[in-house]
Design a protein around this motif. Structure first.
Motif, PDB file in Angstrom:
ATOM      1  N   UNK A   1       0.732  -0.764   0.156  1.00 49.81           N
ATOM      2  CA  UNK A   1      -0.131  -0.071  -0.154  1.00 49.81           C
ATOM      3  C   UNK A   1       0.719   1.211  -0.165  1.00 49.81           C
ATOM      4  N   UNK A   2       1.073   2.121  -0.784  1.00 49.32           N
ATOM      5  CA  UNK A   2       2.178   3.192  -0.793  1.00 49.32           C
ATOM      6  C   UNK A   2       0.849   4.118  -0.029  1.00 49.32           C
ATOM      7  N   UNK A   3       1.720   4.977   0.551  1.00 46.10           N
ATOM      8  CA  UNK A   3       1.214   6.055   0.856  1.00 46.10           C
ATOM      9  C   UNK A   3      -0.104   6.836   0.853  1.00 46.10           C
ATOM     10  N   UNK A   4      -0.199   7.087  -0.456  1.00 47.07           N
ATOM     11  CA  UNK A   4      -1.401   7.799  -0.503  1.00 47.07           C
ATOM     12  C   UNK A   4      -3.156   5.839  -0.552  1.00 47.07           C
TER      13      UNK A   4
ATOM     14  N   UNK B   1      -6.725   2.763   3.177  1.00 43.70           N
ATOM     15  CA  UNK B   1      -7.168   1.511   2.984  1.00 43.70           C
ATOM     16  C   UNK B   1      -6.304   0.344   3.855  1.00 43.70           C
ATOM     17  N   UNK B   2      -5.359   1.071   4.819  1.00 44.85           N
ATOM     18  CA  UNK B   2      -4.951   0.189   5.747  1.00 44.85           C
ATOM     19  C   UNK B   2      -5.487   0.080   6.995  1.00 44.85           C
ATOM     20  N   UNK B   3      -5.405  -1.380   7.789  1.00 42.64           N
ATOM     21  CA  UNK B   3      -7.128  -1.651   8.240  1.00 42.64           C
ATOM     22  C   UNK B   3      -6.670  -1.220   9.508  1.00 42.64           C
ATOM     23  N   UNK B   4      -8.371  -1.075  10.060  1.00 40.24           N
ATOM     24  CA  UNK B   4      -8.241  -0.214  10.683  1.00 40.24           C
ATOM     25  C   UNK B   4      -8.670  -1.384  12.099  1.00 40.24           C
ATOM     26  N   UNK B   5      -8.559  -2.730  12.288  1.00 43.62           N
ATOM     27  CA  UNK B   5      -8.565  -3.426  13.916  1.00 43.62           C
ATOM     28  C   UNK B   5      -7.491  -4.053  13.512  1.00 43.62           C
ATOM     29  N   UNK B   6      -7.368  -5.035  14.981  1.00 46.40           N
ATOM     30  CA  UNK B   6      -6.453  -5.943  14.678  1.00 46.40           C
ATOM     31  C   UNK B   6      -6.531  -7.624  14.369  1.00 46.40           C
TER      32      UNK B   6
END
Length: 250
Positions: free
Chosen positions: A51-54, A59-64
């Motif tokens: 995942x590029x920074x933008x 889209x980076x996951x929210x939960x463990x």
């Protein structure tokens, strides 16, 4: 069994102004610095999601639980604000989970976490990385400064192994020179595996049921110059780092 890893960061956009006398024009260039790290991990048998920074911003996951789809998570040259300030929070004031807390809790429940140095990880340039005092720092085996933590070494600094560890098994005791790193302090009980001058470069430790690694320099240019990324030990270093953090070795 498939080894899955998520890499977030290692991308940037440069917007330039070209002034030619009275007139000027602008150009914009997008670039990524992940190719050396990605290739090393894929050659080592890892299934890499990048995942590029933008992209990570949204889209980076929210939960463990979402992060648990991966055996290991790497943050490289991506500031804390990118993960804290989701576009819906920043633009629409929407309440959302703290993704740095999700990383901490993911590690505590058995996940693997690696933070790679740069201008926007740990504290970074002008302390804009902003991981000091965050939940992510709790999971790391190092303590962070609350200031610009860069050590620029244009003359080169040669890393040296300081402790036997599965991460550096089979590697030469001295590595190609680096051009800089983030200054970190190892937490009590952490393993300082390699040094850059008088400072820890590679530190590993356990947090809850999981494992975390801090690599204080870059995975690619500019702090990791061509002799480092072309070094025969580069691939084994990163593969073994991910294997250890993900609980596959050691």
């Amino acid at each position: 069994m498939t080894k899955r890893i998520l890499i977030a960061g290692e991308s940037w956009t440069v917007h330039s102004i070209h002034q030619k006398g009275f007139d000027s024009f602008t150009t914009t260039e997008y670039a990524e610095g992940v190719r050396w790290l990605r290739a090393a991990l894929e050659d080592g048998g890892w299934d890499v999601t990048y995942q590029p920074a933008h992209i990570a911003a949204r889209d980076f996951p929210f939960t463990p639980e979402e992060l648990a789809a991966y055996d290991c998570v790497i943050l490289s040259d991506i500031g804390a604000n990118t993960l804290l300030l989701h576009p819906d929070t920043f633009s629409r004031s929407k309440m959302l989970p703290n993704r740095l807390a999700a990383i901490r809790d993911y590690v505590a429940k058995g996940g693997g976490f690696i933070m790679v140095g740069g201008y926007l990880t740990f504290q970074g340039i002008d302390a804009k990385g902003q991981y000091a005092g965050s939940p992510a720092e709790e999971a790391l085996p190092v303590r962070l400064m609350r200031a610009d933590d860069r050590v620029e070494a244009p003359q080169g600094v040669v890393p040296k192994i300081s402790k036997d560890h599965p991460i550096v098994a089979g590697l030469d005791s001295e590595w190609p020179a680096l051009l800089g790193y983030n200054r970190l302090t190892a937490k009590p009980g952490a393993d300082v595996i390699a040094m850059a001058g008088d400072d820890p470069l590679l530190v590993a430790g356990r947090f809850g049921q999981g494992r975390a690694v801090a690599f204080a320099s870059d995975c690619g240019p500019h702090w990791a110059p061509p002799p480092f990324v072309d070094w025969s030990g580069y691939g084994p270093l990163w593969t073994q780092m991910a294997d250890w953090a993900g609980g596959r070795i050691g």
